[in-house]
Design an enzyme around this catalytic site. Structure first.
Site, PDB file in Angstrom:
ATOM      1  N   HIS A 269      85.682  28.054  49.126  1.00 14.99           N
ATOM      2  CA  HIS A 269      84.804  28.639  50.139  1.00 14.99           C
ATOM      3  C   HIS A 269      84.337  27.581  51.141  1.00 14.99           C
ATOM      4  O   HIS A 269      83.542  26.696  50.793  1.00 14.99           O
ATOM      5  CB  HIS A 269      83.604  29.268  49.437  1.00 14.99           C
ATOM      6  CG  HIS A 269      82.735  30.075  50.335  1.00 14.99           C
ATOM      7  ND1 HIS A 269      81.358  30.052  50.269  1.00 14.99           N
ATOM      8  CD2 HIS A 269      83.041  30.950  51.320  1.00 14.99           C
ATOM      9  CE1 HIS A 269      80.847  30.871  51.162  1.00 14.99           C
ATOM     10  NE2 HIS A 269      81.851  31.428  51.817  1.00 14.99           N
ATOM     11  N   ARG A 270      84.898  27.625  52.337  1.00 10.17           N
ATOM     12  CA  ARG A 270      84.602  26.623  53.376  1.00 10.17           C
ATOM     13  C   ARG A 270      85.018  25.221  52.929  1.00 10.17           C
ATOM     14  O   ARG A 270      84.426  24.226  53.348  1.00 10.17           O
ATOM     15  CB  ARG A 270      83.125  26.643  53.774  1.00 10.17           C
ATOM     16  CG  ARG A 270      82.565  28.027  54.091  1.00 10.17           C
ATOM     17  CD  ARG A 270      81.063  27.991  54.357  1.00 10.17           C
ATOM     18  NE  ARG A 270      80.463  29.302  54.204  1.00 10.17           N
ATOM     19  CZ  ARG A 270      79.173  29.549  54.123  1.00 10.17           C
ATOM     20  NH1 ARG A 270      78.314  28.549  54.205  1.00 10.17           N
ATOM     21  NH2 ARG A 270      78.723  30.778  53.987  1.00 10.17           N
TER      22      ARG A 270
ATOM     23  N   GLU B  97      89.232  29.131  52.470  1.00 10.24           N
ATOM     24  CA  GLU B  97      88.497  30.025  53.383  1.00 10.24           C
ATOM     25  C   GLU B  97      87.831  29.212  54.471  1.00 10.24           C
ATOM     26  O   GLU B  97      87.305  28.119  54.209  1.00 10.24           O
ATOM     27  CB  GLU B  97      87.443  30.817  52.598  1.00 10.24           C
ATOM     28  CG  GLU B  97      86.761  31.916  53.390  1.00 10.24           C
ATOM     29  CD  GLU B  97      85.414  31.511  53.992  1.00 10.24           C
ATOM     30  OE1 GLU B  97      84.807  32.326  54.692  1.00 10.24           O
ATOM     31  OE2 GLU B  97      84.976  30.354  53.751  1.00 10.24           O
TER      32      GLU B  97
ATOM     33  N   ASP C 151      85.611  29.706  58.529  1.00 11.54           N
ATOM     34  CA  ASP C 151      84.882  30.608  59.427  1.00 11.54           C
ATOM     35  C   ASP C 151      85.117  30.220  60.881  1.00 11.54           C
ATOM     36  O   ASP C 151      85.039  29.037  61.222  1.00 11.54           O
ATOM     37  CB  ASP C 151      83.381  30.543  59.130  1.00 11.54           C
ATOM     38  CG  ASP C 151      83.065  30.842  57.681  1.00 11.54           C
ATOM     39  OD1 ASP C 151      83.333  31.969  57.248  1.00 11.54           O
ATOM     40  OD2 ASP C 151      82.538  29.953  56.979  1.00 11.54           O
TER      41      ASP C 151
ATOM     42  N   HIS D  50      80.226  28.039  60.069  1.00 13.27           N
ATOM     43  CA  HIS D  50      79.733  29.311  59.537  1.00 13.27           C
ATOM     44  C   HIS D  50      78.705  29.945  60.460  1.00 13.27           C
ATOM     45  O   HIS D  50      78.772  31.132  60.763  1.00 13.27           O
ATOM     46  CB  HIS D  50      79.125  29.110  58.142  1.00 13.27           C
ATOM     47  CG  HIS D  50      78.543  30.362  57.578  1.00 13.27           C
ATOM     48  ND1 HIS D  50      77.210  30.711  57.748  1.00 13.27           N
ATOM     49  CD2 HIS D  50      79.104  31.362  56.873  1.00 13.27           C
ATOM     50  CE1 HIS D  50      76.990  31.867  57.167  1.00 13.27           C
ATOM     51  NE2 HIS D  50      78.111  32.285  56.616  1.00 13.27           N
TER      52      HIS D  50
ATOM     53  N   GLU E 226      87.935  33.917  58.378  1.00 14.20           N
ATOM     54  CA  GLU E 226      86.887  34.914  58.600  1.00 14.20           C
ATOM     55  C   GLU E 226      86.413  34.859  60.047  1.00 14.20           C
ATOM     56  O   GLU E 226      85.936  33.826  60.522  1.00 14.20           O
ATOM     57  CB  GLU E 226      85.704  34.692  57.660  1.00 14.20           C
ATOM     58  CG  GLU E 226      84.620  35.751  57.853  1.00 14.20           C
ATOM     59  CD  GLU E 226      83.482  35.646  56.871  1.00 14.20           C
ATOM     60  OE1 GLU E 226      82.383  36.179  57.176  1.00 14.20           O
ATOM     61  OE2 GLU E 226      83.668  35.036  55.800  1.00 14.20           O
TER      62      GLU E 226
ATOM     63  N   LYS F 282      83.819  35.397  62.699  1.00 12.11           N
ATOM     64  CA  LYS F 282      82.375  35.538  62.830  1.00 12.11           C
ATOM     65  C   LYS F 282      82.070  36.252  64.150  1.00 12.11           C
ATOM     66  O   LYS F 282      81.358  35.732  65.016  1.00 12.11           O
ATOM     67  CB  LYS F 282      81.708  34.164  62.775  1.00 12.11           C
ATOM     68  CG  LYS F 282      81.772  33.522  61.400  1.00 12.11           C
ATOM     69  CD  LYS F 282      81.027  34.350  60.370  1.00 12.11           C
ATOM     70  CE  LYS F 282      80.981  33.690  59.021  1.00 12.11           C
ATOM     71  NZ  LYS F 282      80.247  34.496  58.030  1.00 12.11           N
TER      72      LYS F 282
ATOM     73  N   ASP G 278      82.142  27.953  45.555  1.00 10.47           N
ATOM     74  CA  ASP G 278      81.643  26.756  46.240  1.00 10.47           C
ATOM     75  C   ASP G 278      81.698  25.545  45.311  1.00 10.47           C
ATOM     76  O   ASP G 278      81.768  24.410  45.765  1.00 10.47           O
ATOM     77  CB  ASP G 278      80.182  26.944  46.671  1.00 10.47           C
ATOM     78  CG  ASP G 278      79.986  28.178  47.524  1.00 10.47           C
ATOM     79  OD1 ASP G 278      80.283  28.115  48.713  1.00 10.47           O
ATOM     80  OD2 ASP G 278      79.517  29.201  46.985  1.00 10.47           O
TER      81      ASP G 278
END
Length: 236
Positions: free
Chosen positions: A8-9, A35, A37, A50, A102, A104, A222
């Site tokens: 995640h990120r 992943e 953003d 993010h 993703e 945003k 995470d």
């Protein structure tokens, strides 16, 4: 051993999220999915962060959309990193990891975002390694209008059967939801519809234990090293 999971990120507990060092750490730990953003700069370049502002992650402040890419690159993330572009991150992941991008897209904060992101996917020749997802389902529907090839996913908080007809209509194959809403019935419904179910967050042992009951489900974490330990104990 490859770790079937979504970083995640990158690895945000040890490195600044959505940065190249964070992505490198996820790859080094063996994660199969990454992943990131995406927002748009003032001059229409997809960049990774993010939040819609740079306040939390950099030494500057203000809205991403109010800075050109050249201006954004002057800010520091952590000690010595810069805000990556989507293109830079995809070129890093090429041939290494599947990427969950993703969007945003808050309302219509970024006109033309879907077209611009699609252009980057084509430019980097990453259409076969990326799927686009968003809480903004209008943005995902628009992406399908732009391309019959790109893989799509929806993000939502909980589980609801009403999402399946829409996913079939736009041919979306990925569905993300909170791990608390994971049930036998919903996993089976996704299996019948050939949908890859993704759950988040999977950082704690009870979250991992709940998700691990369904080997087909992809977990977003995470806490990469802890997840790796639990994964290897369960599946090696």
């Amino acid at each position: 051993m490859k770790i079937r999971g979504v970083a995640h990120r990158g690895y945000p507990l040890r490195y600044p999220e959505n940065t190249m060092s964070s992505f490198q750490a996820a790859y080094d730990l063996g994660f199969t999915h990454l992943e990131m953003d995406v927002h748009l700069s003032k001059d229409g370049i997809p960049v990774l962060m993010h939040d819609p502002t740079i306040d939390r992650m950099t030494d500057g402040e203000g809205w991403i959309k109010d800075y050109t890419l050249e201006e954004l690159k002057r800010f520091r993330v952590g000690r010595n990193e810069t805000i990556p572009t989507l293109e830079e991150a995809l070129l890093f992941a090429k041939g290494k990891m599947t990427v969950k991008v993703e969007l945003k897209q808050l309302g219509n904060l970024y006109p033309g975002m879907e077209e611009t992101v699609l252009e980057v996917l084509k430019k980097t020749d990453m259409l076969d390694q990326v799927f686009i997802s968003s809480f903004n389902h209008y943005a995902i529907a628009n992406m399908r209008k732009l391309s019959s090839e790109v893989e799509l996913g929806l993000i939502q908080w909980g589980s609801t059967p009403t999402v399946f007809p829409f996913m079939e209509e736009i041919r979306a194959r990925y569905l993300s939801l909170r791990v608390e809403y994971l049930t036998d019935d919903f996993v089976e419904r996704c299996r019948r519809s050939d949908i890859q179910l993704i759950v988040w967050p999977v950082n704690l042992e009870w979250q991992f234990d709940k998700a691990a009951r369904y080997p087909s489900v992809l977990c977003v974490t995470d806490n990469l090293e802890h997840f790796k330990e639990m994964y290897e104990q369960r599946f090696q």
